[in-house]
Design a protein around this motif. Structure first.
Motif, PDB file in Angstrom:
ATOM      1  N   ILE A 101       0.940  -1.250  -0.035  1.00  0.00           N
ATOM      2  CA  ILE A 101      -0.227  -0.157  -0.200  1.00  0.00           C
ATOM      3  C   ILE A 101       0.664   1.282  -0.040  1.00  0.00           C
ATOM      4  CG2 ILE A 101      -1.734   1.299   1.062  1.00  0.00           C
ATOM      5  CD1 ILE A 101      -2.690  -1.547   0.092  1.00  0.00           C
ATOM      6  N   LEU A 102       0.705   2.098  -1.002  1.00  0.00           N
ATOM      7  CA  LEU A 102       1.283   3.511  -1.027  1.00  0.00           C
ATOM      8  C   LEU A 102       0.240   4.439  -0.749  1.00  0.00           C
ATOM      9  CD1 LEU A 102       3.934   4.747  -2.018  1.00  0.00           C
ATOM     10  CD2 LEU A 102       2.950   5.013  -4.106  1.00  0.00           C
ATOM     11  N   THR A 103       0.713   5.116   0.082  1.00  0.00           N
ATOM     12  CA  THR A 103      -0.071   6.480   0.455  1.00  0.00           C
ATOM     13  C   THR A 103       0.699   7.806   0.352  1.00  0.00           C
ATOM     14  OG1 THR A 103       0.477   6.520   2.922  1.00  0.00           O
ATOM     15  CG2 THR A 103      -1.378   5.317   2.372  1.00  0.00           C
ATOM     16  N   GLY A 178      -5.557  23.028  -7.162  1.00  0.00           N
ATOM     17  CA  GLY A 178      -5.669  23.707  -5.984  1.00  0.00           C
ATOM     18  C   GLY A 178      -6.195  22.935  -4.761  1.00  0.00           C
ATOM     19  N   ARG A 179      -6.490  21.735  -4.861  1.00  0.00           N
ATOM     20  CA  ARG A 179      -6.999  21.021  -3.566  1.00  0.00           C
ATOM     21  C   ARG A 179      -6.041  19.940  -3.188  1.00  0.00           C
ATOM     22  NH1 ARG A 179     -12.615  18.871  -5.708  1.00  0.00           N
ATOM     23  NH2 ARG A 179     -12.481  17.928  -3.723  1.00  0.00           N
ATOM     24  N   TRP A 180      -5.952  19.870  -2.013  1.00  0.00           N
ATOM     25  CA  TRP A 180      -5.166  18.625  -1.216  1.00  0.00           C
ATOM     26  C   TRP A 180      -5.939  17.536  -1.246  1.00  0.00           C
ATOM     27  CZ3 TRP A 180      -0.126  18.644  -0.478  1.00  0.00           C
ATOM     28  CH2 TRP A 180       0.670  19.758  -0.026  1.00  0.00           C
ATOM     29  N   PHE A 181      -5.003  16.470  -1.781  1.00  0.00           N
ATOM     30  CA  PHE A 181      -5.899  15.082  -1.628  1.00  0.00           C
ATOM     31  C   PHE A 181      -4.920  14.083  -1.015  1.00  0.00           C
ATOM     32  CE2 PHE A 181      -7.856  17.048  -5.366  1.00  0.00           C
ATOM     33  CZ  PHE A 181      -9.087  16.656  -5.161  1.00  0.00           C
ATOM     34  N   GLU A 182      -5.276  13.246  -0.275  1.00  0.00           N
ATOM     35  CA  GLU A 182      -4.824  12.103   0.486  1.00  0.00           C
ATOM     36  C   GLU A 182      -5.106  10.834  -0.286  1.00  0.00           C
ATOM     37  OE1 GLU A 182      -2.079  10.708   3.440  1.00  0.00           O
ATOM     38  OE2 GLU A 182      -2.971  12.470   3.674  1.00  0.00           O
ATOM     39  N   GLU A 183      -4.064  10.187  -0.846  1.00  0.00           N
ATOM     40  CA  GLU A 183      -4.343   9.143  -1.858  1.00  0.00           C
ATOM     41  C   GLU A 183      -3.691   7.452  -1.040  1.00  0.00           C
ATOM     42  OE1 GLU A 183      -5.867   9.804  -4.184  1.00  0.00           O
ATOM     43  OE2 GLU A 183      -5.232  11.561  -5.168  1.00  0.00           O
ATOM     44  N   ARG A 184      -4.487   6.633  -1.430  1.00  0.00           N
ATOM     45  CA  ARG A 184      -4.316   5.297  -1.045  1.00  0.00           C
ATOM     46  C   ARG A 184      -4.273   4.257  -2.310  1.00  0.00           C
ATOM     47  NH1 ARG A 184      -4.021   2.596   4.071  1.00  0.00           N
ATOM     48  NH2 ARG A 184      -4.702   0.337   3.840  1.00  0.00           N
ATOM     49  N   THR A 227       4.718   7.183   1.791  1.00  0.00           N
ATOM     50  CA  THR A 227       4.706   6.284   3.034  1.00  0.00           C
ATOM     51  C   THR A 227       4.225   4.834   2.411  1.00  0.00           C
ATOM     52  OG1 THR A 227       4.072   7.811   4.605  1.00  0.00           O
ATOM     53  CG2 THR A 227       4.012   5.400   5.100  1.00  0.00           C
ATOM     54  N   LEU A 228       4.807   3.969   2.590  1.00  0.00           N
ATOM     55  CA  LEU A 228       4.399   2.316   2.391  1.00  0.00           C
ATOM     56  C   LEU A 228       3.901   1.934   3.501  1.00  0.00           C
ATOM     57  CD1 LEU A 228       7.628   1.410   0.242  1.00  0.00           C
ATOM     58  CD2 LEU A 228       5.291   1.332  -0.723  1.00  0.00           C
ATOM     59  N   ARG A 229       2.841   1.152   3.303  1.00  0.00           N
ATOM     60  CA  ARG A 229       2.099   0.332   4.487  1.00  0.00           C
ATOM     61  C   ARG A 229       1.957  -0.848   4.214  1.00  0.00           C
ATOM     62  NH1 ARG A 229       0.210   4.240   7.745  1.00  0.00           N
ATOM     63  NH2 ARG A 229       0.478   6.707   7.097  1.00  0.00           N
ATOM     64  N   THR A 230       1.736  -1.982   5.348  1.00  0.00           N
ATOM     65  CA  THR A 230       1.279  -3.055   5.128  1.00  0.00           C
ATOM     66  C   THR A 230      -0.216  -2.918   4.716  1.00  0.00           C
ATOM     67  OG1 THR A 230       0.845  -3.297   7.438  1.00  0.00           O
ATOM     68  CG2 THR A 230       2.965  -3.869   6.665  1.00  0.00           C
ATOM     69  N   ARG A 231      -0.802  -4.301   4.158  1.00  0.00           N
ATOM     70  CA  ARG A 231      -2.218  -4.297   4.152  1.00  0.00           C
ATOM     71  C   ARG A 231      -2.936  -4.112   5.155  1.00  0.00           C
ATOM     72  NH1 ARG A 231      -4.720  -5.627  -0.540  1.00  0.00           N
ATOM     73  NH2 ARG A 231      -2.980  -6.611  -1.351  1.00  0.00           N
TER      74      ARG A 231
END
Length: 231
Positions: A101-103, A178-184, A227-231
């Motif tokens: 998982i990439l965030t 012009g908008r922030w986005f948190e991606e996963r 950031t990299l995350r575990t599932r």
């Protein structure tokens, strides 16, 4: 030379443009739930670069400009291009199955505005990309990009130029600028979509890659963290 060969060749020469001294040790996982690839929320000296970051520049292109700042109250790094292109990233030695998982958090302030189709090599510019490179157990290199679409690609769509794949994570609509986005994003799903080889590759590099060199335009994008995350 195809795009993958150019990119891998540039990464191989990364030490020439990276921090002084020995090549940084790659980021490895030790069982943590999350691995911070690059944190842009805390300003650091850039001359020289932090010793675990690597910049990669093309011999025939002016590099992008980057600096720490704050946008809409979010501490981040600003990446600007002006008929330019380069990469800023980190070497990895990570099992993709363990950390699929990439965030990340990003914002496009100035998008690519061009009459040239982004489906064509001469229109292949994006204000924000993440380059992901991998290696199979047989040592075969793999790479793809995660992009902010301009006008013709929106979230969830794939763009293929030659033999190189791009996954569109966001963009394609002026209302999103012009908008922030948190991606996963699940990188393993993307890998399996592109390469149906049953391999269990390792991640070798992730980089911010901003470019406007093909369309001779300008762009500005901001990244807060990767950031990299575990599932």
């Amino acid at each position: 030379m195809n795009r993958l060969s150019r990119i891998l060749g540039t990464l191989a020469l990364g030490l020439l443009f990276g921090c002084a001294g020995e090549k940084p040790e790659p980021l490895v996982g030790n069982g943590e739930d999350a691995l911070i690839v690059m944190d842009f929320s805390v300003a650091k000296p850039l001359h020289p670069l932090p010793n675990d970051w690597v910049k990669n520049e093309f011999f025939t292109r002016v590099p992008m400009k980057y600096s720490f700042g704050t946008y809409q109250g979010v501490p981040a790094m600003r990446f600007e291009t002006d008929n330019s292109a380069s990469m800023l990233g980190r070497d990895l030695d990570i099992d993709l199955a363990q950390y699929p998982i990439l965030t990340w958090k990003w914002l496009v302030e100035v998008p690519i505005t061009s009459t040239v189709s982004e489906k064509l090599p001469e229109g292949d510019d994006h204000p924000a990309r993440l380059l992901v490179t991998l290696k199979t157990a047989k040592g075969e290199p793999r790479a793809f990009e995660i992009i902010w679409g301009n006008k013709e690609f929106r979230a969830g769509q794939y763009k293929v130029i030659g033999d190189f794949h791009h996954y569109t994570a966001n963009g394609g609509d002026p209302k999103l600028v012009g908008r922030w986005f948190e991606e996963r994003l699940d990188l393993r799903e993307i890998y399996r979509k592109i390469w149906k080889d049953g391999e269990q590759p390792r991640l070798t590099h992730i980089a911010v890659f901003c470019d406007s060199d093909e369309t001779d335009t300008r762009s500005v994008a901001w990244f807060s963290h990767i950031t990299l995350r575990t599932r």
